[in-house]
Design a protein around this motif. Structure first.
Motif, PDB file in Angstrom:
ATOM      1  N   ALA A  11     -28.119  24.483 -21.930  1.00  0.00           N
ATOM      2  CA  ALA A  11     -29.538  24.735 -21.693  1.00  0.00           C
ATOM      3  C   ALA A  11     -29.888  24.385 -20.253  1.00  0.00           C
ATOM      4  N   ALA A  12     -30.846  25.094 -19.691  1.00  0.00           N
ATOM      5  CA  ALA A  12     -31.283  24.863 -18.307  1.00  0.00           C
ATOM      6  C   ALA A  12     -32.782  24.611 -18.310  1.00  0.00           C
ATOM      7  N   LEU A  13     -33.222  23.589 -17.579  1.00  0.00           N
ATOM      8  CA  LEU A  13     -34.622  23.182 -17.602  1.00  0.00           C
ATOM      9  C   LEU A  13     -35.540  24.253 -17.034  1.00  0.00           C
ATOM     10  N   ALA A  14     -35.197  24.808 -15.860  1.00  0.00           N
ATOM     11  CA  ALA A  14     -36.108  25.739 -15.185  1.00  0.00           C
ATOM     12  C   ALA A  14     -36.399  26.948 -16.068  1.00  0.00           C
ATOM     13  N   LYS A  15     -35.360  27.572 -16.606  1.00  0.00           N
ATOM     14  CA  LYS A  15     -35.576  28.758 -17.450  1.00  0.00           C
ATOM     15  C   LYS A  15     -36.288  28.390 -18.751  1.00  0.00           C
ATOM     16  N   SER A  16     -36.030  27.204 -19.283  1.00  0.00           N
ATOM     17  CA  SER A  16     -36.712  26.787 -20.513  1.00  0.00           C
ATOM     18  C   SER A  16     -38.206  26.599 -20.271  1.00  0.00           C
ATOM     19  N   LEU A  17     -38.563  26.039 -19.119  1.00  0.00           N
ATOM     20  CA  LEU A  17     -39.984  25.879 -18.793  1.00  0.00           C
ATOM     21  C   LEU A  17     -40.663  27.236 -18.624  1.00  0.00           C
ATOM     22  N   VAL A  18     -39.968  28.174 -17.980  1.00  0.00           N
ATOM     23  CA  VAL A  18     -40.516  29.527 -17.842  1.00  0.00           C
ATOM     24  C   VAL A  18     -40.681  30.165 -19.214  1.00  0.00           C
ATOM     25  N   LYS A  19     -39.736  29.925 -20.082  1.00  0.00           N
ATOM     26  CA  LYS A  19     -39.777  30.503 -21.428  1.00  0.00           C
ATOM     27  C   LYS A  19     -41.015  30.040 -22.193  1.00  0.00           C
ATOM     28  N   THR A  20     -41.290  28.751 -22.127  1.00  0.00           N
ATOM     29  CA  THR A  20     -42.457  28.231 -22.848  1.00  0.00           C
ATOM     30  C   THR A  20     -43.766  28.678 -22.204  1.00  0.00           C
ATOM     31  N   SER A  21     -43.769  28.812 -20.881  1.00  0.00           N
ATOM     32  CA  SER A  21     -45.013  29.185 -20.179  1.00  0.00           C
ATOM     33  C   SER A  21     -45.365  30.651 -20.362  1.00  0.00           C
ATOM     34  N   THR A  22     -44.426  31.460 -20.849  1.00  0.00           N
ATOM     35  CA  THR A  22     -44.691  32.890 -21.031  1.00  0.00           C
ATOM     36  C   THR A  22     -44.899  33.264 -22.491  1.00  0.00           C
ATOM     37  N   GLY A  23     -45.135  32.264 -23.351  1.00  0.00           N
ATOM     38  CA  GLY A  23     -45.531  32.549 -24.724  1.00  0.00           C
ATOM     39  C   GLY A  23     -44.432  32.565 -25.739  1.00  0.00           C
ATOM     40  N   CYS A  24     -43.286  31.942 -25.448  1.00  0.00           N
ATOM     41  CA  CYS A  24     -42.174  31.918 -26.408  1.00  0.00           C
ATOM     42  C   CYS A  24     -42.557  31.118 -27.650  1.00  0.00           C
ATOM     43  N   HIS A  25     -42.201  31.666 -28.816  1.00  0.00           N
ATOM     44  CA  HIS A  25     -42.420  30.965 -30.075  1.00  0.00           C
ATOM     45  C   HIS A  25     -41.108  30.642 -30.791  1.00  0.00           C
ATOM     46  N   THR A  26     -40.131  31.533 -30.715  1.00  0.00           N
ATOM     47  CA  THR A  26     -38.855  31.343 -31.411  1.00  0.00           C
ATOM     48  C   THR A  26     -37.715  31.867 -30.534  1.00  0.00           C
ATOM     49  N   GLN A  27     -36.491  31.731 -31.067  1.00  0.00           N
ATOM     50  CA  GLN A  27     -35.318  32.199 -30.349  1.00  0.00           C
ATOM     51  C   GLN A  27     -35.143  33.719 -30.426  1.00  0.00           C
ATOM     52  N   VAL A  28     -36.093  34.433 -31.001  1.00  0.00           N
ATOM     53  CA  VAL A  28     -36.075  35.899 -30.913  1.00  0.00           C
ATOM     54  C   VAL A  28     -36.141  36.319 -29.445  1.00  0.00           C
ATOM     55  N   SER A  29     -36.794  35.512 -28.633  1.00  0.00           N
ATOM     56  CA  SER A  29     -36.866  35.807 -27.198  1.00  0.00           C
ATOM     57  C   SER A  29     -35.475  35.839 -26.571  1.00  0.00           C
ATOM     58  N   SER A  30     -34.528  35.045 -27.108  1.00  0.00           N
ATOM     59  CA  SER A  30     -33.163  35.056 -26.576  1.00  0.00           C
ATOM     60  C   SER A  30     -32.485  36.400 -26.821  1.00  0.00           C
ATOM     61  N   VAL A  31     -32.787  37.024 -27.956  1.00  0.00           N
ATOM     62  CA  VAL A  31     -32.227  38.347 -28.241  1.00  0.00           C
ATOM     63  C   VAL A  31     -32.760  39.370 -27.242  1.00  0.00           C
ATOM     64  N   VAL A  32     -34.034  39.244 -26.907  1.00  0.00           N
ATOM     65  CA  VAL A  32     -34.626  40.156 -25.922  1.00  0.00           C
ATOM     66  C   VAL A  32     -33.976  39.946 -24.553  1.00  0.00           C
ATOM     67  N   SER A  33     -33.769  38.686 -24.174  1.00  0.00           N
ATOM     68  CA  SER A  33     -33.108  38.393 -22.893  1.00  0.00           C
ATOM     69  C   SER A  33     -31.688  38.956 -22.879  1.00  0.00           C
ATOM     70  N   ALA A  34     -30.980  38.808 -23.998  1.00  0.00           N
ATOM     71  CA  ALA A  34     -29.625  39.349 -24.087  1.00  0.00           C
ATOM     72  C   ALA A  34     -29.641  40.870 -23.955  1.00  0.00           C
ATOM     73  N   ALA A  35     -30.688  41.535 -24.491  1.00  0.00           N
ATOM     74  CA  ALA A  35     -30.792  42.991 -24.378  1.00  0.00           C
ATOM     75  C   ALA A  35     -30.980  43.412 -22.916  1.00  0.00           C
ATOM     76  N   VAL A  36     -31.749  42.640 -22.153  1.00  0.00           N
ATOM     77  CA  VAL A  36     -31.935  42.947 -20.729  1.00  0.00           C
ATOM     78  C   VAL A  36     -30.608  42.819 -19.982  1.00  0.00           C
ATOM     79  N   VAL A  37     -29.871  41.750 -20.252  1.00  0.00           N
ATOM     80  CA  VAL A  37     -28.566  41.560 -19.609  1.00  0.00           C
ATOM     81  C   VAL A  37     -27.606  42.672 -20.021  1.00  0.00           C
ATOM     82  N   LEU A  38     -27.662  43.073 -21.293  1.00  0.00           N
ATOM     83  CA  LEU A  38     -26.804  44.158 -21.774  1.00  0.00           C
ATOM     84  C   LEU A  38     -27.107  45.464 -21.040  1.00  0.00           C
ATOM     85  N   LEU A  39     -28.368  45.724 -20.778  1.00  0.00           N
ATOM     86  CA  LEU A  39     -28.760  46.921 -20.027  1.00  0.00           C
ATOM     87  C   LEU A  39     -28.116  46.925 -18.645  1.00  0.00           C
TER      88      LEU A  39
END
Length: 709
Positions: A412-440
Motif C-alpha cells: 500500500a502507498a500513502l499518497a495514492k490512498s489519500l487521493v483515493k479517499t479524497s475522490t469518493g472511494c467507498h470500497t475496493q471496487v475502485s481497484s478494479v476500475v484502476s486495474a481496467a485503466v492500466v489494462l487499457l
C-alpha cells in the motif's frame, strides 16, 4: 488491630477520608489446566473441520465474498468509479517512472500495478488503501537487481537500446556465477526481471508464513518515528539515484555502502558533462509539477478531484520529444519501446532464490508494515475494522501470484490512498476500475510512451518524495514532544541514507529496542510526599507543598524490576533514602569508644564495662520504607531475589519494608518466589492495596507499640 489485606481481601480507600468504609473484595482463583489439556483443546479447535468452519475459512480468505453481495450500488458506484479512474490515471505515469528505481523496463511496472489491484480486491480487508508499486520497495528491489547484475558481469551503466525491444540480443558475459536455470540466451533485462520475480516470490512467501504463524505483531516493533525516518532516509537515496537523470549525466552506478556520498561526489565532478536538453526539460517539468502541487494543496478543499498533473506532463513531454526528435538531435535518454499485451507467464527461477533470500526479509516486513498501518489508519477514520493477519495474506499473495507474471514487489502507498479517499472511494471496487485503466494502457497505449525522456520520469519521482522529505520540518517539534522519538528518527534516517536502506532499517530497529531497554534500565524514581488532606502521594521533586510522612520513606520505581535494572533499583533506593543497609550494619557491628570505631581485639582490652553503652543499635530517622509498586509491571527471578535481599538487609538495621500497589501478577510472582517466607505466607502484613493503606497500617502499629510501653 487487623491489618489491611492484599491476598484474598483488599481494602479500597475512599477519596474522602471521612468515608473510609472498608469494602472487601475476593480474588477468584484462576482455572487450573494442565499443559496437555490446553494443547489438546487448541488442536481440537484448530484441526476440526466442519462445514461451518470451512465456510468461515473461505469467507475469511476471500473477504470479497462477504461484502460484494451487500454492495450498495446506487450509493457507492459513482464514487468508486471516479476514484478508480483518478488512481488509474496516476498509476500509469508513476509505474513508468518507478521502473527507473527498480532497474526494470516500464512494462513490468504496469504488470505489477494491474495484478496487485485485482488480487487485493479479492483478498484485502481495507476498503480504502491503494495497493501497487511503492517507491521505497522499488528502490530496495532495484538495489538487489543492480547488485546481482553487477555480480553477473553486466555493465550497470549500459542502457538497453530503445530499438532492442526486450533486450534479448544481449547475452550473459563470461562469468563463473551460477545463473540458476537461465540459459545463455537470457540477456541483461531477462536476468534483471528474473532476479526481481525471485525476490518478489520469496517476499510473498515470507508474508504468508508470517500470517500462518500469526506474526502480525512484528509490525508493532516498527514505530512511527522509525518508519518516518526510514521513509525519509530512503527518499534521500531515491533523490540521489535520480539526480543524474535530471542533468543527463552518465556516471557509474554505485552499489553497497556509501552510495549517497559517492554519487554526489561523482555528480559534482562530472557536472560539466550535463546534457543541456535534459537540464531544460527537468527545470520546466519540476517547475510545473511543484507549482501545481502547491496550488492543489492550497485549494484542496475547493478542488474535489486531484488534477492529473503527472499525466499531462508526460503527454506533453512525450509529444515534444517525439516531434522535436530530442533523442537523435541532443542525445537525450528516452524510455524506449514498451510492448503491448502480456508476456506468457513463467515461474520464478528457484535457482536464484538462495541469492536473494535475506534481501526478501526487510522487503516483506516493510511491505506488510506500511500496508497494515495504512489499513488501520483508514479503518479507524471511517469506522470499520480490518484483520491484520488477513492483510498479511493479501499483500503476500499480491507478491506471490504476480511473480509468475513478470511483476515485482508491491504494498500500500500513502499518497495514492489519500487521493483515493479524497475522490469518493467507498470500497475496493475502485481497484478494479484502476486495474481496467492500466489494462487499457497495456493493451493499446503503451507504445505511445516510446519517446518519453527519462529526465521527465525522474522529475515525477522526485516531486513524489515531497511528503517524506518534508519530515525534516517536523523534527524540532518532535524533539520538544519526545526527545527519544526524535533521536530514533534521526538515527534511522542517517543510517538509511549514508549506509544502505536495509542496514538503516536494521540499525533503526536495534536502536529502538535499545531505547526501550534504556528506559527500563534507568527509569524514573522518586520519594513521595502526601497531598494534604487526601489519600494521594506524589513526587517531592516535581510538586510543591507536599507533606513529609514522619518516620516513613515512600519510594516509587516506575519500571518492571528485572535482571537488567536490579542494580539501579538498589542504588536508587539507598541513595534516595540516605541509608545503605549493608554499610550501616557493618558500622553497627563495630564497638565505638569515644566516638571512634575500634576493632574487636581492642575492645576486649578495654573491658566490657567501658564499651557496652556504645553497642546499642543506632536509631535511624525512619523505621519503615514503603515501596510503591504500582508502576512495576512484572518481576523476574532476579527482581524477586532483589526484593527478598533488601527486605532481609533492612530488617538487620531495624527497618521494615512494605510493598504497596502490587498488581496480581506481581503478587503471584512474589508468592511463587517465596518472598513472604514461613512467618507470613499470605503476605497480609507485607502487601497493601495502596500507599495510604500501608501508611495507615504503620500508624496503627505505632499506636499499638506506644500503648504497650
Amino acid at each position: 488491630m487487623n491489618a489491611p489485606r492484599m491476598d484474598g481481601q483488599a481494602e479500597l480507600e475512599r477519596a474522602d477520608p471521612g468515608l473510609q468504609i472498608p469494602i472487601l473484595i475476593h480474588r477468584q482463583a484462576p482455572p487450573q489446566k494442565s499443559l496437555r489439556e490446553t494443547a489438546k483443546a487448541k488442536l481440537r479447535r484448530s484441526c476440526s473441520l466442519t462445514p461451518a468452519r470451512l465456510k468461515d475459512a473461505v469467507w475469511g480468505f476471500f473477504p470479497v465474498i462477504g461484502w460484494l453481495p451487500k454492495y450498495r450500488f446506487k450509493d457507492y458506484i459513482v464514487g468508486d468509479i471516479m476514484s478508480g479512474l483518478v488512481i488509474g490515471v496516476i498509476l500509469v505515469p508513476q509505474a513508468i517512472a518507478y521502473s527507473l528505481l527498480a532497474g526494470l523496463k516500464p512494462i513490468y511496472s504496469l504488470y505489477t500495478s494491474f495484478f496487485a489491484n485485482i488480487i487485493y480486491f479479492l483478498m484485502g480487508t481495507s476498503r480504502h488503501v491503494s495497493v501497487g508499486i511503492f517507491s521505497l520497495l522499488c528502490l530496495m528491489v532495484g538495489q538487489v537487481v543492480d547488485r546481482e547484475l553487477q555480480l553477473a558481469g553486466f555493465d550497470l551503466n549500459e542502457d538497453i537500446s530503445p530499438a532492442s525491444g526486450n533486450g534479448s540480443n544481449k547475452t550473459f558475459p563470461g562469468s563463473d556465477l551460477p545463473l540458476g536455470g537461465l540459459g545463455p540466451e537470457c540477456g541483461k533485462e531477462c536476468y534483471a526481471i528474473s532476479i526481481a520475480t525471485a525476490l518478489t516470490f520469496l517476499a510473498g512467501v515470507y508474508q504468508v508464513l508470517m500470517g500462518l504463524f500469526r506474526l502480525g505483531f512484528v509490525s508493532t516493533y516498527l514505530s512511527q518515528p522509525l518508519l518516518d525516518g526510514f521513509a525519509t532516509g530512503a527518499s534521500l537515496t531515491i533523490l540521489t539515484s535520480q539526480v543524474k537523470h535530471l542533468f543527463g549525466i552518465k556516471i557509474p552506478r554505485h552499489q553497497g555502502y556509501g552510495m549517497f556520498l559517492a554519487t554526489w561526489v561523482n555528480m559534482i565532478q562530472n557536472i560539466t558533462q550535463a546534457n543541456i536538453c535534459d537540464v531544460i526539460t527537468s527545470a520546466i517539468c519540476l517547475t510545473v509539477l511543484v507549482a501545481t502541487k502547491e496550488l492543489a494543496d492550497k485549494y484542496k478543499k475547493k478542488i474535489k478531484i486531484p488534477l492529473p498533473t503527472e499525466l499531462v506532463v508526460i503527454v506533453a513531454a512525450t509529444l515534444v520529444s517525439h516531434f522535436g526528435n530530442l533523442h537523435e538531435r541532443f542525445g537525450s535518454s528516452i524510455s524506449g519501446d514498451i510492448p503491448t499485451g502480456f508476456i506468457p507467464p513463467k515461474a520464478p527461477d528457484f535457482g536464484l532464490m538462495h541469492r536473494v533470500a535475506l534481501d526478501a526479509v526487510p522487503i516483506a516486513v516493510i511491505g506488510f508494515a506500511f500496508t497494515v498501518s495504512l489499513s488501520e489508519m483508514f479503518a479507524k477514520n471511517y469506522g470499520y475494522t480490518i484483520k491484520a493477519n488477513q492483510e498479511m495474506f493479501a499483500v503476500g499473495f499480491c507478491n506471490i501470484i504476480p511473480s509468475f507474471f513478470h511483476s515485482f514487489t508491491t504494498s500500500a502507498a500513502l499518497a495514492k490512498s489519500l487521493v483515493k479517499t479524497s475522490t469518493g472511494c467507498h470500497t475496493q471496487v475502485s481497484s478494479v476500475v484502476s486495474a481496467a485503466v492500466v489494462l487499457l494502457v497495456l493493451l493499446f497505449l503503451a507504445p505511445l510512451f516510446y519517446s518519453l525522456q527519462k529526465s521527465v520520469l525522474a522529475c515525477i519521482i522526485i516531486v513524489s518524495l515531497k511528503g517524506a522529505l518534508w519530515k525534516f520540518r517536523d523534527v524540532p517539534r518532535q524533539y520538544r514532544v519526545n526527545k527519544m522519538d526524535a533521536l530514533i528518527w534521526c538515527v534511522t534516517m542517517a543510517s538509511c541514507a549514508l549506509i544502505s536502506t536495509e542496514i538503516g532499517l536494521l540499525v533503526g530497529v536495534l536502536f529502538s529496542v535499545l531505547c526501550v531497554v534504556g528506559r527500563t534500565q534507568h527509569p524514573h524514581v522518586a520519594l513521595l510526599g502526601q497531598i494534604e488532606n487526601t489519600v494521594y502521594y506524589e513526587d517531592t521533586r516535581q510538586y510543591e507543598n507536599l507533606l513529609p510522612v514522619p518516620k516513613i520513606k515512600i519510594f516509587r520505581f516506575e519500571a518492571p524490576l528485572y535482571y537488567a535494572n536490579k542494580d539501579f533499583f538498589l542504588k536508587s533506593l539507598c541513595k534516595m533514602t540516605g541509608l545503605n543497609p549493608t554499610l550501616e550494619a557493618a558500622k553497627r557491628k563495630k564497638p565505638i569508644v569515644d566516638g571512634r570505631h575500634v576493632e574487636k581485639g581492642v575492645s576486649r582490652e578495654l573491658g566490657q564495662a567501658e564499651t557496652s553503652c556504645h553497642l546499642v543499635p543506632k536509631q535511624s530517622e525512619f523505621h519503615t520504607i514503603i515501596i510503591d509498586c504500582s508502576s512495576v509491571l512484572f518481576l523476574d527471578t532476579a527482581g524477586i531475589n532483589t526484593l527478598k535481599n533488601i527486605r532481609k538487609d533492612y530488617r538487620a538495621v531495624n527497618i521494615t519494608i512494605l510493598l504497596a500497589g502490587c498488581n496480581p501478577s506481581v503478587a503471584d510472582s512474589l508468592k511463587r518466589g517465596g518472598y513472604f517466607g514461613n512467618d507470613d505466607p499470605s503476605g497480609k502484613e507485607l502487601l497493601f492495596y495502596s500507599v495510604h493503606g500501608a501508611v495507615r497500617f504503620v500508624r496503627a502499629r505505632e499506636q499499638v507499640m506506644d500503648s504497650t510501653l
